[in-house]
Every structure is written in structure tokens, then in C-alpha cells.
Design an enzyme around this catalytic site. Structure first.
Site, PDB file in Angstrom:
ATOM      1  N   LYS A  73       7.917 -10.497   4.153  1.00 54.54           N
ATOM      2  CA  LYS A  73       8.050 -10.809   2.737  1.00 54.54           C
ATOM      3  C   LYS A  73       8.844 -12.106   2.545  1.00 54.54           C
ATOM      4  O   LYS A  73       8.454 -12.980   1.757  1.00 54.54           O
ATOM      5  CB  LYS A  73       8.724  -9.643   2.001  1.00 54.54           C
ATOM      6  N   GLY A 132       0.810  -1.210   0.000  1.00 55.46           N
ATOM      7  CA  GLY A 132       0.000   0.000   0.000  1.00 55.46           C
ATOM      8  C   GLY A 132       0.842   1.259   0.000  1.00 55.46           C
ATOM      9  O   GLY A 132       0.464   2.272  -0.588  1.00 55.46           O
ATOM     10  N   ASN A 133       2.020   1.206   0.645  1.00 54.49           N
ATOM     11  CA  ASN A 133       2.901   2.372   0.657  1.00 54.49           C
ATOM     12  C   ASN A 133       3.379   2.721  -0.745  1.00 54.49           C
ATOM     13  O   ASN A 133       3.583   3.894  -1.062  1.00 54.49           O
ATOM     14  CB  ASN A 133       4.101   2.118   1.567  1.00 54.49           C
ATOM     15  N   LYS A 178      -0.625  -8.532   3.758  1.00 48.18           N
ATOM     16  CA  LYS A 178      -0.931  -8.828   2.355  1.00 48.18           C
ATOM     17  C   LYS A 178       0.035  -9.826   1.739  1.00 48.18           C
ATOM     18  O   LYS A 178      -0.323 -10.579   0.826  1.00 48.18           O
ATOM     19  CB  LYS A 178      -1.003  -7.546   1.537  1.00 48.18           C
ATOM     20  N   LYS A 213       0.573  -5.396  13.476  1.00 50.09           N
ATOM     21  CA  LYS A 213       0.490  -4.931  12.087  1.00 50.09           C
ATOM     22  C   LYS A 213       0.365  -3.410  12.024  1.00 50.09           C
ATOM     23  O   LYS A 213      -0.633  -2.844  12.472  1.00 50.09           O
ATOM     24  CB  LYS A 213      -0.715  -5.586  11.396  1.00 50.09           C
TER      25      LYS A 213
END
Length: 304
Positions: free
Chosen positions: A266, A10-11, A204, A120
């Protein structure tokens, strides 16, 4: 032809509508490059800044919206921007493909330890003094987010299943470009077949990995602001990683090379996907070099 789940944060989309539209156009070019390379593409995206803004606006009004509703709202408008940008890019290139945004519910467990330990980060960045003031005023938890500032943290349970997986697979098999699992998906509990939203935000990258597993994708591509994963990041002996296996990735995780809330999830998501089946691979790299990364020319590739 490979089926690729592409996840970007989103960033990376920006902090306002104008920035998001411009960045969606950049993302659309990379998606079109992958399509022209003969691949099926599914897009998952984050919503860290956006869902925080939505939550703040909703809470300031006459009605308070729980996180699942805020995530659903972010899925809608972010999906609209990405879908429109991809469609426009396809028109310019003469690509005849359909694009669909699927509102996605992701099943979590009510017993997930995340509900007793919020981690989060969402929403805007604050300095330490302002964050501590907000904690005193609201009782909510704020933490330093990888040195970039202090942010609100909420529970982040692990994804167990994706309710719309069969619909997404059907669309992908018919050549549709699907945007799904936006913001990690709306977290829901499955209570004997009855779904109920629960206040949380799912990472995500983990949702993208779960989606890639469930639809039998060949590759998970996690986009970052850097071209490659690095160990000893920011130190004189910093070293970029080209290709590593699961064992090496786990060793680097154990040694603490990756920051929580930044590169760590990630790498963990990438490892989880690679473990899910034979001949799976995950790539972590930059949006601008997506097509080259898929070819193995850049980025960090993780295999079994």
C-alpha cells in the site's frame, strides 16, 4: 473537483456472498459521500479471498481455470455487488449518476521476476500444519500472511499498462462512477499487439496506482482496516502517521516498518503514484472515514 481512485481490499468485502453484499453497502455510503463532496470517483478492489475460492471450485470440477479467468469471474460478481449497492445508495440520496463495471486487462512483462518467486497471497487461511501438508500434496507454495494464517501464494507481476484506460477515462470524464481493475485486473502479455492471459495475480494497490496515473487522477485513496499508517506497529512506541513525504515513506520502508503482503504494498503503491506527476497525493485510511480523509482530517497523506 478532484478525480479520486479509491482502492479497497477483497478481505474488506467479506468471505461469503451475504457478507459481501452488506460490506458493499458500507462502501457505497462512503462513495456517495465523496460524490456529494463534488469528486469524481473510480473504484478498484481486491479479490484475495474470492479468487481463491473460485480457483478452488474450478479446479475441483472437470475443467481447470487459469488465474486470469478466475479474476475475470471475480470482477464480474464483485462489480455487480458494488455497482448495485452504489446505485441503491444514489437513489436514496437523490444522486443522478451512472455506475459501470469495466472488465479490465492489465499488461505485465513475461520477464517480471515475480514469475520465479510467487509472493501474492490468495484464498483461505490455514494453520501451519495444514499449509505444509497442502504444499507436500500439491507442490504449491504457502506462506504466513502477516501473522493471520498461511495462504497460497502465486506470482504477482507489476502492472505496466491498462488496456481499457481510454474507455475508463472517457466514462469518468462524462461523470460515470467506474469500477475497474478488480482483483488487480486480468494479467495479460502484449505480444506485438496481441494479448494473451498469463497465470498470475496482480496486486490491486499497484494496479489502482497505475490506473490513477494513466487517467491523470488527482488522488489515490487506499482503504485499510485501520485509520492511519503506523510505524513500530504493535509495539509500545507505536506511532500513527498523519502526513509524510516520499523521502520519509522510503525511509520507513527501508527500516522495515511495514509488513510485506499487508501495509508495505500500500505504501509502495502510494509512493509510486505520488512520483508520477506534479501535485499528486495519496491517502491511506479507513473506509468509514473516507470523506474526512480526503479533507485531511484523518488518514495518512503522502505527498512529494
Amino acid at each position: 473537483m478532484a478525480t479520486i481512485v479509491v482502492a479497497f481490499g477483497g478481505n474488506a468485502l467479506g468471505n461469503n456472498v451475504k457478507e459481501q453484499l452488506e460490506n458493499a453497502k458500507i462502501a457505497a455510503k462512503s462513495v456517495a459521500d465523496l460524490i456529494e463532496g463534488g469528486h469524481n470517483v473510480i473504484i478498484a478492489h481486491g479479490n484475495g479471498p474470492q479468487v481463491g475460492v473460485i480457483k478452488k471450485l474450478m479446479d475441483a470440477g472437470d475443467f481447470v481455470k487459469p488465474m486470469p479467468e478466475c479474476t475475470a469471474m471475480s470482477q464480474g460478481y464483485i462489480g455487480y455487488h458494488i455497482s448495485q449497492s452504489i446505485c441503491n445508495e444514489f437513489v436514496m440520496r437523490g444522486i443522478k449518476k451512472e455506475v459501470a463495471t469495466v472488465l479490465t486487462q492489465v499488461v505485465v512483462s513475461k520477464d517480471d521476476p515475480a514469475f520465479s518467486n510467487p509472493t501474492k497471497p490468495i484464498g483461505n487461511y490455514f494453520n501451519e500444519a495444514d499449509a505444509k501438508k497442502l504444499m507436500t500434496e500439491t507442490g504449491q507454495k504457502y506462506v504466513d500472511d502477516a501473522g493471520r494464517g498461511w495462504r497460497l501464494v502465486v506470482p504477482s507481476p507489476m502492472p505496466m499498462d491498462i488496456c481499457e484506460k481510454h474507455t475508463i477515462k472517457l466514462l469518468v470524464d462524462n461523470g460515470t462512477i467506474v469500477i475497474a481493475c478488480g482483483g488487480g485486473g486480468m494479467p495479460v502479455l502484449n505480444e506485438n499487439g496481441v494479448l494473451r492471459g498469463i497465470d498470475a495475480v496482480i496486486d490491486k494497490d499497484f494496479s489502482a496506482a497505475k490506473l490513477a496515473e494513466l487517467i491523470s487522477a488527482d488522488c489515490l485513496f487506499i482503504l485499510t482496516a485501520v485509520d492511519q499508517v503506523k510505524i513500530n506497529f504493535g509495539k509500545p512506541d507505536e506511532k500513527p502517521l498523519d502526513k509524510i513525504n516520499i523521502a520519509q515513506a522510503m525511509q520507513y520502508i527501508t527500516e522495515g516498518h511495514f509488513a510485506p503482503g499487508s501495509m508495505l504494498p500500500k505504501v509502495e503503491a502510494a509512493v509510486g503514484f505520488v512520483k508520477s506527476g506534479k501535485d499528486k497525493k495519496a491517502i491511506i485510511g479507513s473506509l468509514e472515514k473516507a470523506a474526512q480523509s480526503i479533507k485531511g482530517e484523518c488518514g495518512t497523506t503522502i505527498t512529494a
